[in-house]
Design a protein around this motif. Structure first.
Motif, PDB file in Angstrom:
ATOM      1  N   HIS A  89     -48.688  -4.706  12.863  1.00 20.47           N
ATOM      2  CA  HIS A  89     -49.738  -3.775  13.317  1.00 20.47           C
ATOM      3  C   HIS A  89     -50.920  -4.565  13.880  1.00 20.47           C
ATOM      4  O   HIS A  89     -51.993  -4.590  13.287  1.00 20.47           O
ATOM      5  N   TRP A  92     -54.635  -3.524  13.813  1.00 19.17           N
ATOM      6  CA  TRP A  92     -55.460  -3.513  12.597  1.00 19.17           C
ATOM      7  C   TRP A  92     -56.569  -4.574  12.653  1.00 19.17           C
ATOM      8  O   TRP A  92     -57.559  -4.463  11.947  1.00 19.17           O
ATOM      9  N   GLU A  95     -59.266  -2.423  13.909  1.00 13.93           N
ATOM     10  CA  GLU A  95     -59.381  -1.032  13.447  1.00 13.93           C
ATOM     11  C   GLU A  95     -59.827  -0.980  11.991  1.00 13.93           C
ATOM     12  O   GLU A  95     -59.218  -1.587  11.122  1.00 13.93           O
ATOM     13  N   SER A 112     -66.238   2.722   4.979  1.00 13.35           N
ATOM     14  CA  SER A 112     -65.205   3.548   5.639  1.00 13.35           C
ATOM     15  C   SER A 112     -64.897   4.811   4.848  1.00 13.35           C
ATOM     16  O   SER A 112     -64.224   5.713   5.353  1.00 13.35           O
ATOM     17  N   GLU A 115     -62.260   8.697   4.488  1.00 19.93           N
ATOM     18  CA  GLU A 115     -61.396   8.605   5.662  1.00 19.93           C
ATOM     19  C   GLU A 115     -60.665   7.268   5.686  1.00 19.93           C
ATOM     20  O   GLU A 115     -59.463   7.195   5.965  1.00 19.93           O
ATOM     21  N   GLY A 116     -61.409   6.198   5.369  1.00 13.76           N
ATOM     22  CA  GLY A 116     -60.804   4.878   5.310  1.00 13.76           C
ATOM     23  C   GLY A 116     -59.753   4.803   4.210  1.00 13.76           C
ATOM     24  O   GLY A 116     -58.656   4.267   4.414  1.00 13.76           O
ATOM     25  N   LYS A 119     -56.560   6.399   5.205  1.00 14.82           N
ATOM     26  CA  LYS A 119     -55.805   5.550   6.138  1.00 14.82           C
ATOM     27  C   LYS A 119     -55.051   4.448   5.385  1.00 14.82           C
ATOM     28  O   LYS A 119     -53.921   4.119   5.722  1.00 14.82           O
ATOM     29  N   LEU A 120     -55.731   3.893   4.384  1.00 14.40           N
ATOM     30  CA  LEU A 120     -55.068   2.846   3.596  1.00 14.40           C
ATOM     31  C   LEU A 120     -53.898   3.415   2.797  1.00 14.40           C
ATOM     32  O   LEU A 120     -52.838   2.796   2.685  1.00 14.40           O
ATOM     33  N   ALA A 122     -52.166   6.026   3.627  1.00 14.49           N
ATOM     34  CA  ALA A 122     -51.109   6.306   4.606  1.00 14.49           C
ATOM     35  C   ALA A 122     -50.332   5.045   4.950  1.00 14.49           C
ATOM     36  O   ALA A 122     -49.103   5.056   5.050  1.00 14.49           O
ATOM     37  N   ALA A 123     -51.045   3.926   5.096  1.00 14.92           N
ATOM     38  CA  ALA A 123     -50.382   2.680   5.527  1.00 14.92           C
ATOM     39  C   ALA A 123     -49.589   2.015   4.412  1.00 14.92           C
ATOM     40  O   ALA A 123     -48.611   1.325   4.676  1.00 14.92           O
ATOM     41  N   ALA A 223     -48.821  11.306   3.655  1.00 17.83           N
ATOM     42  CA  ALA A 223     -50.191  10.771   3.599  1.00 17.83           C
ATOM     43  C   ALA A 223     -51.210  11.878   3.328  1.00 17.83           C
ATOM     44  O   ALA A 223     -52.176  12.037   4.068  1.00 17.83           O
TER      45      ALA A 223
END
Ligand SMILES: [Ca+2]
Ligand SMILES: [Ca+2]
Lengths: 328, 328
Positions: A89, A92, A95, A112, A115-116, A119-120, A122-123, A223
């Motif tokens: 990725h 990143w 991002e 972050s 929302e941050g 994202k973490l 989700a990843a 996620a």
């Protein structure tokens, strides 16, 4: 005959355990309060007797059963996963929150926000099957090490708490974890480390979906946060998973306040305990001002609520289990 | 010494149980398939051996452990509750779905759809604390009777299934309920009736909220569906609560298809079972065309999927437990 011999050995061993429970707890009023409680609820004919089926004990995990400093273990896992996955990725590097995390910029990471965090999640926690995630978590926990104690995270669990779990189970209790951490991050190793099977682990959860993927029945991790097992979520998590009100609860931060409140408000004898981290030399010392495991309101109210404050420094003669590795 | 005697009695009793398991199951290939499976997974050194901690068995409830005709027991509970509460709600005489329910107009009830169902849930399952609901459900189940068999619902459970649950537990299995029914409707009585404790009951759930109400810590039940434990929800419910894939699953309708699929797709030896209601004289006969407990796809695919169809008529020598009351 072999079975009978095994039973006799078990009986003998139980008798020894009963004679000297909680060896890593100092011989002082804290230990006596615990053993008195257990005697009261397990002695038939005692006015405080509780049938075995009702002997439910719940334990927070981070900072109660294992070390949570200098960061939650699950965050260390997230950081390692992002580093491992980063070559696939390249975006990143620019991002957020990935950039902050890869650069070790904790302030930017905090900035972050939710929302941050999503994202973490989700990843690192979603987009794979439940079986795959269990394998990833197992592999990581088998190899990662705590930065200060330089031993696996499963060996920075607290020896006195392992003894307490064993002691309660030997007295007919069922022991549960009720943690703000991710339920599926804990389950692959809790049985081996704590003797707590997966179905007795309660934690935060993401959404999941059952699908047959190319002919293979799978549970897919999504996620989206399904349940946050923290603060007022803990009594709800207990009701969802256990379906009975505990008679003993053990936590270490204000995230456990409602779990302690719910447990000790029940009728009959109850025990609420809070581990106070006051041992900088052997572990860490933190409470009101800590971002991790903040203990403020619980410290104020423990006495008036009848909750027992356990001092790591005063009440534990040993902190960690003996290791085969040299301990630093 | 008393403990040793108790253990010896337990050992003797276990030996007797092992000698003649499943007495209410006919001596035929269905019973043999079950006992062969249990032998295979419990015999150390067998290529199919499964350690005790992995011996998870899941059971649907309605139509698998107890009677679901002429209506789901939980619907009978809803009808009785609405009738009991109706005097406090005079508007229900003109308001759907309450009007339909009070008049026994099942077509109008069905026509009220999901919106109607949510209103009924709100009126009968929500707006009270978890403790209050448990008491309401317990009181009802202690007094209500099945209309045909004229005995309490807890006595229209299937004797062969009680024996199977006992037999599996005697062989180191953990037994779980995984039902589309409401989890908190089942939990007050499953331990006494099935030997399954509340934490081993998985079911549909409504949202809950922890609140301190006038100084009393409470879990409040809310009129929102949190989770539907049916069809593709069943494997997800299993993952949420149990955290391990079962090695045995037993259902009776297409609502159990995915649970059976998920269970039997695992590696190693697995057993999937479907109870076929084909015994009109002793219980009921229904499958493809039934609105309750419809079994269609499962009937088509059982053989190719390797699932065992259990015929109530052929495989059960007795259906219900002996009753102290005369049985009609
Ligand atoms: Ca904690
Ligand atoms: Ca069913």
């Amino acid at each position: 005959m072999r079975t009978l011999t095994a039973l006799l050995i078990t009986l003998t061993f139980s008798a020894v355990t009963a004679a000297a429970p909680l060896p890593s707890w100092s011989d002082n009023p804290t230990k006596t309060a615990i053993t008195d409680f257990v005697s009261a609820v397990t002695t038939e004919g005692s006015p405080d007797f509780v049938p075995a089926s009702e002997r439910v004990a719940v334990f927070d995990n981070d900072g109660t059963l294992w070390v949570e400093q200098p960061m939650y273990t699950q965050l260390a896992f997230v950081i390692d996963r992002v580093k491992t996955l980063a070559p696939e990725h390249p975006q990143w590097q620019e991002e957020q929150p990935f950039k902050a995390l890869l650069e070790g910029d904790l302030d930017a990471l905090k900035a972050s926000g939710m929302e941050g965090l999503l994202k973490l999640v989700a990843a690192t926690h979603a987009g794979m099957t439940s079986d795959d995630f269990a394998r990833i978590a197992s592999d990581w926990i088998a190899s990662a090490q705590h930065p200060r104690f330089e031993r696996p995270y499963t060996q920075v669990v607290y020896q006195p708490m392992l003894e307490l779990l064993d002691y309660l189970r030997a007295n007919g209790f069922k022991t549960f974890i009720v943690s703000g951490g991710g339920i599926d991050f804990m389950r692959p190793w809790t049985e081996q480390v704590y003797g707590i099977p997966p179905e007795q682990v309660v934690g935060s959860q993401i959404e999941m979906e059952y699908q047959v993927l190319e002919g293979v029945p799978s549970i897919l991790r999504k996620a989206e946060i399904a349940f946050v097992d923290d603060k007022a979520g803990k009594p709800v998590g207990i009701q969802r998973h256990v379906g009975r009100r505990p008679i003993l609860a053990f936590g270490n931060s204000d995230g456990d306040y409602q779990m302690l409140e719910w447990t000790t408000a029940g009728s009959g004898k109850r025990l609420g305990l809070i581990l106070h981290h006051d041992d900088k030399s052997r572990e860490y010392a933190y409470d009101r001002d800590s971002h991790i495991g903040r203990l403020d309101k619980g410290l104020d109210d423990a006495e008036s609520n009848g909750w027992l404050l356990v001092s790591m420094k005063r009440d534990w003669s040993q902190v960690f289990p003996p290791s085969s590795e040299p301990q630093k």
